[in-house]
Design an enzyme around this catalytic site. Structure first.
Site, mmCIF file in Angstrom:
data_model
loop_
_atom_site.group_PDB
_atom_site.id
_atom_site.type_symbol
_atom_site.label_atom_id
_atom_site.label_comp_id
_atom_site.label_asym_id
_atom_site.label_seq_id
_atom_site.Cartn_x
_atom_site.Cartn_y
_atom_site.Cartn_z
ATOM 1 N N GLY A 67 9.960 36.109 -56.745
ATOM 2 C CA GLY A 67 9.488 35.355 -55.597
ATOM 3 C C GLY A 67 10.601 34.650 -54.853
ATOM 4 N N THR A 70 18.963 34.160 -52.101
ATOM 5 C CA THR A 70 18.193 35.296 -52.591
ATOM 6 C C THR A 70 18.553 36.562 -51.837
ATOM 7 O OG1 THR A 70 15.969 36.211 -52.813
ATOM 8 C CG2 THR A 70 16.311 34.646 -51.046
ATOM 9 N N GLU A 96 16.628 38.897 -51.065
ATOM 10 C CA GLU A 96 15.532 39.377 -50.230
ATOM 11 C C GLU A 96 15.290 38.515 -48.991
ATOM 12 O OE1 GLU A 96 12.031 41.129 -52.068
ATOM 13 O OE2 GLU A 96 12.864 40.651 -54.024
ATOM 14 N N HIS A 150 7.214 34.931 -50.549
ATOM 15 C CA HIS A 150 7.058 36.234 -51.197
ATOM 16 C C HIS A 150 6.810 36.015 -52.683
ATOM 17 C CE1 HIS A 150 7.753 40.109 -52.939
ATOM 18 N NE2 HIS A 150 8.893 39.744 -53.488
ATOM 19 N N HIS A 190 5.326 46.730 -54.912
ATOM 20 C CA HIS A 190 6.258 45.608 -54.969
ATOM 21 C C HIS A 190 5.533 44.267 -55.083
ATOM 22 C CE1 HIS A 190 9.979 43.455 -53.012
ATOM 23 N NE2 HIS A 190 9.606 42.911 -54.158
#
Length: 359
Positions: free
Chosen positions: A114, A159, A161, A180, A243
């Site tokens: 996350g 992160t 992402e 996320h 995902h």
């Protein structure tokens, strides 16, 4: 001679309904008077508060959206650090950590899974660092990047992402925060490559709108960012195949709520599908909910859709069929709840077992 204010003077001001903040700046205020002023302010004993008491304040709705002055981002390294460590940004860091704890407590992520972002400028975004449990993250571990993903502040590495979050923010200026995570039921829908059906529960239609589905791309890659970013203007909640889920909102709590909404909806739909059939409330009722959504300032891509398109759940096919010839489990061809279908499935499994025993 300068006026000297004592604790007794402050008490008299309070008793008369005066404003303790209106003391002249050049006055001498004794230590006990300062303590009395602080106590008065805590209790709301000011002239402003007294005036307000005569007329009740309008009920308000909490708003955590961060507003910045466009074109006023800090530019130098020193100015960026000062902004990053300012009290207003500290509040947002603490709120991000709070959302991280909620994500972890709800089992929406495991390990270091996350990530969370908040946009705080034309070119500045707070984000959670890599390789850290969201249940134990601390404000001083939050970092800051520019809109190209370059880290500009923070001691922990950002992160990997965050570029997907940035793609959403670039495509949708209203997206000031993204969350996320990998909630179990919603991620199960993503693994199956299906979105939950519509026209079943009012709240998801109002607070989520139509849930999007992004084709699988490797996490953290430009391809993933591009794929998800393209869907963001029409979908505040996006299932990412194989995902997880990414959602966006006007602030971090708004975004987190949409994560809860998505997971709860997917779990309810899953349970309902096991009970043998689901009843929808029809397109006209959905239009009422869509109107509520747009009145709240949320995007609604279905405004111009025909009624026959609004509650079209033809592609939703829960359940499994075991094909005896290949052993493949196909989650799209079997709809539970019907007696004939159940008996047919039992017969197929029985035939397969008998064939194996015979050989």
């Amino acid at each position: 001679m300068k006026k000297v204010y004592t604790a007794r003077d402050i008490a008299e001001i309070v008793a008369a309904g005066g404003d303790v903040t209106a003391i002249p700046t050049n006055a001498v205020v004794t230590p006990s008077a300062r303590d009395a002023i602080r106590e008065a302010l805590k209790k709301g004993h000011t002239g402003k508060a007294t005036a307000a008491a005569a007329k009740p304040a309008e009920p308000m709705v909490p708003d955590y959206e961060y507003h910045w002055v466009k074109g006023n981002d800090p530019k130098t390294p020193e100015a960026i650090q000062a902004f990053f460590n300012s009290p207003e940004i500290q509040v947002l860091k603490e709120r991000m950590c709070d959302m991280g704890r909620r994500i972890w407590a709800r089992s929406f992520c495991d390990g270091n899974g996350g990530n969370i972002t908040i946009r705080v400028g034309d070119n500045l975004v707070l984000c959670t660092p890599t390789l850290i449990s969201k249940g134990y993250i601390q404000p001083d571990e939050i970092c800051m990047v520019d809109m190209d993903g370059k880290q500009v502040a923070g001691t922990r590495k950002r992160t990997s992402e965050c570029n997907t979050h940035l793609a959403i923010m670039k495509a949708t200026p209203e997206a000031k925060s993204c969350v996320h995570a990998h909630p179990i039921y919603a991620t199960a829908f993503a693994v199956c490559g299906m979105v939950p059906p519509t026209c079943l529960i009012p709240e998801p239609e109002v607070f989520l709108g139509q849930i999007g589905l992004a084709p699988y791309e490797t996490p953290g890659t430009p391809e993933m960012a591009e794929t998800v970013g393209r869907l963001a203007p029409d979908h505040q909640s996006i299932l990412m195949e194989n995902h997880g889920v990414i959602v966006w909102g006007k602030d971090v709590e708004d975004a987190y709520w949409k994560m809860e909404n998505t997971e709860s909806y997917c779990q309810t739909v899953y349970v309902a599908s096991q009970l043998g059939g689901m009843k929808t409330y029809g397109p006209q009722k959905l239009k009422d909910l869509m109107n509520i959504r747009t009145s709240l300032g949320m995007p609604e891509k279905r405004s111009d859709w025909k009624e026959c398109e609004l509650c079209d759940n033809a592609e939703f096919r829960p359940g499994v069929v075991c094909q005896a010839d290949t052993g493949v489990i196909n989650p799209m061809n079997f709809k539970p709840g019907g007696k004939d279908e159940t008996e047919a499935l039992v017969q197929k499994v029985t035939d397969m077992i008998m064939k194996q025993l015979g050989s």
